[in-house]
Every structure is written in structure tokens, then in C-alpha cells.
Design a protein around this motif. Structure first.
Motif, PDB file in Angstrom:
ATOM      1  N   GLN A   1      12.643   7.989   1.266  1.00 14.16           N
ATOM      2  CA  GLN A   1      12.244   9.018   2.220  1.00 14.16           C
ATOM      3  C   GLN A   1      10.920   8.657   2.888  1.00 14.16           C
ATOM      4  O   GLN A   1      10.751   8.793   4.090  1.00 14.16           O
ATOM      5  CB  GLN A   1      12.134  10.382   1.509  1.00 14.16           C
ATOM      6  CG  GLN A   1      11.690  11.510   2.433  1.00 14.16           C
ATOM      7  CD  GLN A   1      12.714  11.793   3.524  1.00 14.16           C
ATOM      8  OE1 GLN A   1      13.904  11.569   3.355  1.00 14.16           O
ATOM      9  NE2 GLN A   1      12.250  12.277   4.665  1.00 14.16           N
ATOM     10  N   PHE A   2       9.990   8.174   2.078  1.00 13.70           N
ATOM     11  CA  PHE A   2       8.688   7.777   2.621  1.00 13.70           C
ATOM     12  C   PHE A   2       8.839   6.631   3.627  1.00 13.70           C
ATOM     13  O   PHE A   2       8.271   6.670   4.711  1.00 13.70           O
ATOM     14  CB  PHE A   2       7.739   7.358   1.492  1.00 13.70           C
ATOM     15  CG  PHE A   2       6.427   6.847   1.990  1.00 13.70           C
ATOM     16  CD1 PHE A   2       5.442   7.723   2.418  1.00 13.70           C
ATOM     17  CD2 PHE A   2       6.185   5.483   2.038  1.00 13.70           C
ATOM     18  CE1 PHE A   2       4.241   7.243   2.888  1.00 13.70           C
ATOM     19  CE2 PHE A   2       4.985   5.003   2.517  1.00 13.70           C
ATOM     20  CZ  PHE A   2       4.004   5.888   2.941  1.00 13.70           C
ATOM     21  N   LEU A   3       9.635   5.635   3.266  1.00 15.92           N
ATOM     22  CA  LEU A   3       9.830   4.498   4.174  1.00 15.92           C
ATOM     23  C   LEU A   3      10.538   4.942   5.451  1.00 15.92           C
ATOM     24  O   LEU A   3      10.246   4.450   6.541  1.00 15.92           O
ATOM     25  CB  LEU A   3      10.621   3.390   3.473  1.00 15.92           C
ATOM     26  CG  LEU A   3       9.858   2.619   2.400  1.00 15.92           C
ATOM     27  CD1 LEU A   3      10.768   1.569   1.775  1.00 15.92           C
ATOM     28  CD2 LEU A   3       8.621   1.968   2.965  1.00 15.92           C
ATOM     29  N   LYS A   4      11.481   5.874   5.331  1.00 18.53           N
ATOM     30  CA  LYS A   4      12.186   6.365   6.512  1.00 18.53           C
ATOM     31  C   LYS A   4      11.211   7.083   7.440  1.00 18.53           C
ATOM     32  O   LYS A   4      11.209   6.871   8.639  1.00 18.53           O
ATOM     33  CB  LYS A   4      13.315   7.299   6.087  1.00 18.53           C
ATOM     34  CG  LYS A   4      14.110   7.831   7.268  1.00 18.53           C
ATOM     35  CD  LYS A   4      15.201   8.776   6.831  1.00 18.53           C
ATOM     36  CE  LYS A   4      15.929   9.265   8.060  1.00 18.53           C
ATOM     37  NZ  LYS A   4      16.337  10.623   7.971  1.00 18.53           N
ATOM     38  N   GLU A   5      10.362   7.937   6.880  1.00 17.22           N
ATOM     39  CA  GLU A   5       9.378   8.648   7.697  1.00 17.22           C
ATOM     40  C   GLU A   5       8.401   7.680   8.334  1.00 17.22           C
ATOM     41  O   GLU A   5       8.030   7.830   9.494  1.00 17.22           O
ATOM     42  CB  GLU A   5       8.634   9.681   6.839  1.00 17.22           C
ATOM     43  CG  GLU A   5       9.497  10.861   6.420  1.00 17.22           C
ATOM     44  CD  GLU A   5       8.769  11.782   5.460  1.00 17.22           C
ATOM     45  OE1 GLU A   5       7.563  11.589   5.241  1.00 17.22           O
ATOM     46  OE2 GLU A   5       9.413  12.711   4.935  1.00 17.22           O
TER      47      GLU A   5
ATOM     48  N   ALA B   1       0.832  -1.202   0.000  1.00 22.70           N
ATOM     49  CA  ALA B   1       0.000   0.000   0.000  1.00 22.70           C
ATOM     50  C   ALA B   1       0.872   1.260   0.000  1.00 22.70           C
ATOM     51  O   ALA B   1       0.557   2.247  -0.670  1.00 22.70           O
ATOM     52  CB  ALA B   1      -0.922  -0.005   1.212  1.00 22.70           C
ATOM     53  N   ALA B   2       1.979   1.222   0.727  1.00 23.84           N
ATOM     54  CA  ALA B   2       2.881   2.373   0.765  1.00 23.84           C
ATOM     55  C   ALA B   2       3.481   2.624  -0.612  1.00 23.84           C
ATOM     56  O   ALA B   2       3.593   3.774  -1.051  1.00 23.84           O
ATOM     57  CB  ALA B   2       3.991   2.138   1.791  1.00 23.84           C
ATOM     58  N   LYS B   3       3.849   1.545  -1.309  1.00 26.93           N
ATOM     59  CA  LYS B   3       4.375   1.706  -2.667  1.00 26.93           C
ATOM     60  C   LYS B   3       3.348   2.361  -3.573  1.00 26.93           C
ATOM     61  O   LYS B   3       3.662   3.267  -4.338  1.00 26.93           O
ATOM     62  CB  LYS B   3       4.762   0.341  -3.246  1.00 26.93           C
ATOM     63  CG  LYS B   3       6.091  -0.170  -2.829  1.00 26.93           C
ATOM     64  CD  LYS B   3       6.376  -1.480  -3.561  1.00 26.93           C
ATOM     65  CE  LYS B   3       7.710  -2.041  -3.191  1.00 26.93           C
ATOM     66  NZ  LYS B   3       7.970  -3.311  -3.885  1.00 26.93           N
ATOM     67  N   LYS B   4       2.126   1.903  -3.463  1.00 26.42           N
ATOM     68  CA  LYS B   4       1.073   2.466  -4.304  1.00 26.42           C
ATOM     69  C   LYS B   4       0.848   3.950  -3.984  1.00 26.42           C
ATOM     70  O   LYS B   4       0.642   4.763  -4.879  1.00 26.42           O
ATOM     71  CB  LYS B   4      -0.231   1.684  -4.112  1.00 26.42           C
ATOM     72  CG  LYS B   4      -0.195   0.317  -4.758  1.00 26.42           C
ATOM     73  CD  LYS B   4      -1.495  -0.421  -4.545  1.00 26.42           C
ATOM     74  CE  LYS B   4      -1.443  -1.809  -5.137  1.00 26.42           C
ATOM     75  NZ  LYS B   4      -2.669  -2.551  -4.912  1.00 26.42           N
TER      76      LYS B   4
ATOM     77  N   ASP C   1       8.666   3.893  15.074  1.00 26.96           N
ATOM     78  CA  ASP C   1       9.568   3.815  16.199  1.00 26.96           C
ATOM     79  C   ASP C   1       9.117   4.714  17.352  1.00 26.96           C
ATOM     80  O   ASP C   1       9.366   4.418  18.520  1.00 26.96           O
ATOM     81  CB  ASP C   1      10.984   4.220  15.787  1.00 26.96           C
ATOM     82  CG  ASP C   1      11.617   3.174  14.870  1.00 26.96           C
ATOM     83  OD1 ASP C   1      11.127   2.020  14.881  1.00 26.96           O
ATOM     84  OD2 ASP C   1      12.596   3.498  14.157  1.00 26.96           O
ATOM     85  N   ASP C   2       8.442   5.816  17.022  1.00 29.32           N
ATOM     86  CA  ASP C   2       7.956   6.735  18.068  1.00 29.32           C
ATOM     87  C   ASP C   2       6.882   6.076  18.921  1.00 29.32           C
ATOM     88  O   ASP C   2       6.688   6.428  20.064  1.00 29.32           O
ATOM     89  CB  ASP C   2       7.406   8.022  17.435  1.00 29.32           C
ATOM     90  CG  ASP C   2       8.539   8.870  16.824  1.00 29.32           C
ATOM     91  OD1 ASP C   2       9.706   8.644  17.241  1.00 29.32           O
ATOM     92  OD2 ASP C   2       8.253   9.723  15.984  1.00 29.32           O
TER      93      ASP C   2
END
Length: 164
Positions: free
Chosen positions: A152-156, A132-135, A162-163
């Protein structure tokens, strides 16, 4: 105002299809295995009950066969009762131990299968989330989204996870 997007509809359809596939190939076989375990435990308990009835029948046979004798028969009856009681106790102890072991084994197996199923489901959900994130990235940045925007999206997304 709530807007139905085509991707949302496709995602909902994907989830329904995933649910149906999981129901057919995971939940039903798992329920069948659990039912087989229940049947096996019930058979073990029935066997224990049958053994107990046999012990009672054996005890009754000893008592009726030795009922008419005099002093010698009294001694024989006493010995037979001791033997029958010892056999009865031994059989009951074995049946209780076997039934307890069957129940423990079945519970352990069910717990292990449940944990495995949960792990499998978590990995499936993670794969769906990445898909879904890829899409979403492709939709936001176009079909020619470069790798940097995706990273960048995956890092965010990872920082937000992690928060928590």
C-alpha cells in the motif's frame, strides 16, 4: 519544532558515507580519466605543432639550398616552394583533422561517461529511497509489518510520483 530523530541521524550518516565512497571510487577515477583525455589531446596538439615547425624548417632548408643558382635554380626553387607549400598544407590539414577527431572523440567519451555516471547515481538514489521507505514502513507499522501495508505504501508513493 524541529525534532532530530535517530533515523534521521542514521540517514544523514549513510548519505555522508555514500558521498565519501562515491568520491573515492567514482569521482576521482572519473577525473583521472578526464585528465588522461586532456593530456592525450594536448599531446596530439603538440605533435601537430611540431609537425608544423618541421614543415617550416623544411621550407627554410629548400630556400637556403637553392638561393645561389641562376635560371635553373630559380625553377628548382619555384618547384621546391610548391612542394613545401603542398606538404605544409597537407600536414596542417592532417593535423587539424586529427586534432578535431581527438577532441570530438574525447567529448563523446566524456558525454557517454557522464550519462552513465548519472544513470548509475539515479539507480543508487532510487535504491536508497526504497530502503528508506522500507525503514519508514517498518517503523510505522512495527517490525512485523505485513506485506499488504508495504505494498500500500509503495502504491501511494508510486501514485504521488506519477502525479508529478
Amino acid at each position: 519544532m524541529l525534532r532530530l530523530d535517530f533515523n534521521l541521524v542514521l540517514t544523514m550518516i549513510n548519505l555522508v558515507v555514500l558521498y565519501l565512497i562515491l568520491r573515492k571510487f567514482l569521482f576521482r577515477p572519473l577525473m583521472n580519466i578526464m585528465e588522461q583525455r586532456r593530456t592525450m589531446i594536448a599531446d596530439g596538439l603538440q605533435h601537430a605543432e611540431d609537425t608544423k615547425k618541421e614543415a617550416y624548417a623544411l621550407k627554410s632548408q629548400y630556400e637556403s639550398a637553392l638561393g645561389g643558382a641562376k635560371e635553373e635554380s630559380t625553377r628548382i626553387i619555384g618547384q621546391a616552394k610548391k612542394d613545401a607549400k603542398a606538404e605544409y598544407d597537407r600536414i596542417l590539414d592532417e593535423a587539424d583533422q586529427a586534432a578535431g577527431k581527438l577532441i570530438r572523440d574525447a567529448r563523446e567519451t566524456i558525454d557517454l561517461e557522464k550519462e552513465k555516471t548519472l544513470r548509475d547515481m539515479q539507480s543508487e538514489v532510487a535504491a536508497l529511497a526504497v530502503s528508506a521507505a522500507k525503514k519508514m514502513v517498518k517503523q510505522q507499522y512495527g517490525a512485523d509489518a505485513d506485506q499488504a501495508a508495504y505494498d500500500q505504501f509503495l502504491k501511494e508513493a508510486g501514485d504521488a510520483h506519477d502525479d508529478k
